[in-house]
Design an enzyme around this catalytic site. Structure first.
Site, PDB file in Angstrom:
ATOM      1  N   LYS A 101       0.849  -1.192   0.000  1.00 61.63           N
ATOM      2  CA  LYS A 101       0.000   0.000   0.000  1.00 61.63           C
ATOM      3  C   LYS A 101       0.887   1.246   0.000  1.00 61.63           C
ATOM      4  CE  LYS A 101      -4.207  -1.659   0.068  1.00 61.63           C
ATOM      5  NZ  LYS A 101      -5.210  -1.281  -0.955  1.00 61.63           N
ATOM      6  N   LYS A 115     -12.718  -6.510  -8.504  1.00 60.11           N
ATOM      7  CA  LYS A 115     -13.117  -6.679  -7.109  1.00 60.11           C
ATOM      8  C   LYS A 115     -14.602  -7.010  -7.112  1.00 60.11           C
ATOM      9  CE  LYS A 115      -9.701  -4.045  -4.514  1.00 60.11           C
ATOM     10  NZ  LYS A 115      -9.439  -2.853  -3.680  1.00 60.11           N
ATOM     11  N   GLU A 140      -1.322   0.064  -9.045  1.00 59.00           N
ATOM     12  CA  GLU A 140      -2.785   0.004  -8.997  1.00 59.00           C
ATOM     13  C   GLU A 140      -3.391   1.369  -8.665  1.00 59.00           C
ATOM     14  OE1 GLU A 140      -6.245  -2.438  -6.466  1.00 59.00           O
ATOM     15  OE2 GLU A 140      -4.168  -3.117  -6.482  1.00 59.00           O
ATOM     16  N   ASP A 200      -0.037  -0.064  -4.509  1.00 56.78           N
ATOM     17  CA  ASP A 200      -1.406   0.460  -4.617  1.00 56.78           C
ATOM     18  C   ASP A 200      -1.515   1.768  -3.839  1.00 56.78           C
ATOM     19  OD1 ASP A 200      -4.089   0.955  -4.774  1.00 56.78           O
ATOM     20  OD2 ASP A 200      -4.703  -0.743  -3.529  1.00 56.78           O
ATOM     21  N   ASP A 231      -8.672   0.121 -10.609  1.00 62.06           N
ATOM     22  CA  ASP A 231      -9.461  -0.548  -9.576  1.00 62.06           C
ATOM     23  C   ASP A 231     -10.775   0.201  -9.352  1.00 62.06           C
ATOM     24  OD1 ASP A 231     -10.556  -1.722  -7.333  1.00 62.06           O
ATOM     25  OD2 ASP A 231      -8.915  -1.237  -5.986  1.00 62.06           O
TER      26      ASP A 231
END
Length: 343
Positions: free
Chosen positions: A130, A233, A184, A158, A209
């Site tokens: 992250k 997702k 991402e 991400d 995303d």
């Protein structure tokens, strides 16, 4: 969610309430299912997916997390009725295993490196870090993890929409020395034109995303050439039914996908894993590690992750059985809310 037929066959599903990101608290999900979606589809043949989802679309626009719970339960039900694992109902295996990636939160570089090495030693071959507004810290974290795990382990990051277009281009170019697998959603979800600029300016593949929740969103991404990959997702998309449509659009445009997670428990993760086993056009490891973040769950036998692969159950349906006693024990009767932060 539990859906039962007049012949006594039933399916189970679940969803995750994420208010800050997508605006669906548990209370609204429960209300929408009970008062709008369920009345619209009760009495329908569970195999009539097109009719069922058309009725739900007309009964309540959006509310994709609520629809996902019903979607998972329907897919569990129909494959149980056929006495086959869900992946067979979805077309059969397109791969032998479902690889999963470990996700590391924003923390000190040395802590991230230690966690990364720990999970690599447990068999994980792909890692997701992250990132956020502290881009210098993000670079140091990537550097530390790469040095810890070596060059044979894939690393992706991400930033969760945290960067501007210009900053994203600058940071990603600085990170290219560490051979990232992908980046991402570096920029805000609403700005497809900005994401397209990033995609064209850097060599590292860009995964969209939050910018894709519907098939119409996927079409816009294709037209604008806004990303190299799409993160499916399933929870935020509304279930397997809509995920298949988005994946088909992406495949036609030669854009690979991977399966993300909203940190569902064993029920939602099992359904997603069957999709990941059967769907074509998927690339890299998937983020299906939600059960590892839970102290307990409402199934009798939790899913197993071994050597970086999620074992997909071969039992009929999604392959996990609801534990009614645990469900009753873990049931929360109060009102869900974010914990208060002391300032």
């Amino acid at each position: 969610v539990k859906i039962e037929t007049d012949e006594g066959v039933f399916g189970i599903g679940e969803t995750v309430p994420l208010v800050a990101e997508f605006g669906e608290p548990v209370e609204s999900i429960k209300y929408v299912i009970q008062d709008w979606l369920a009345p619209a589809i009760i009495g329908e043949d569970p195999f009539n997916f097109e009719a069922i989802f058309d009725k739900m679309y007309k009964a309540a626009k959006n509310h994709l997390f609520a629809k996902c719970a019903i979607d998972f339960a329907l897919h569990d039900l129909v494959s149980k009725a056929l006495d086959i694992p869900l992946y067979k109902f979805l077309g059969g295996k397109t791969r032998d295993k479902v690889p999963v990636s470990w996700v590391i939160g924003i923390k000190k570089p040395e802590e991230a490196a230690k966690e990364a090495l720990d999970f690599v030693e447990r068999g994980f071959k792909e890692l997701k870090l992250k990132a956020g507004s502290d881009w210098r810290g993000d670079i140091e974290r990537v550097k530390a993890v790469r040095e810890a795990v070596g060059w044979d382990i894939a690393i992706r990051i991400d930033p969760n929409q945290a960067w501007s277009v210009a900053r994203a281009i600058t940071i990603i170019k600085k990170l290219e020395r560490y051979e990232l697998q992908l980046v991402e959603q570096p920029t805000p979800a609403w700005d497809l034109d900005g994401l397209a600029k990033v995609t064209k300016a850097v060599d590292t593949p860009i995964l969209i995303d939050e910018g894709v929740r519907t098939p119409e969103d996927a079409v816009k991404v294709v037209r604008k050439e806004a990303a190299d990959m799409i993160n499916l997702k399933i929870g935020k998309i509304g279930g397997i039914y809509y995920s298949k449509k988005i994946n088909a659009i992406a495949e036609a445009a030669d854009i690979p996908c991977l399966v993300g997670s909203m940190l569902e428990g064993n029920i939602g993760t099992a359904a997603s894993a069957h999709f990941a086993l059967a769907a074509p056009n998927l690339k890299f490891a998937h983020d299906l590690i939600g059960p590892l973040f839970r102290a307990d769950d409402v199934v009798k036998e939790p899913l197993k992750i071994k050597d970086g692969y999620l074992e997909v159950p071969e039992k009929p349906g999604i392959g996990v059985e609801l534990d009614e006693k645990k469900l009753e024990t873990l049931k929360y009767g109060g009102r869900w809310a974010m914990p208060k932060v002391r300032r």
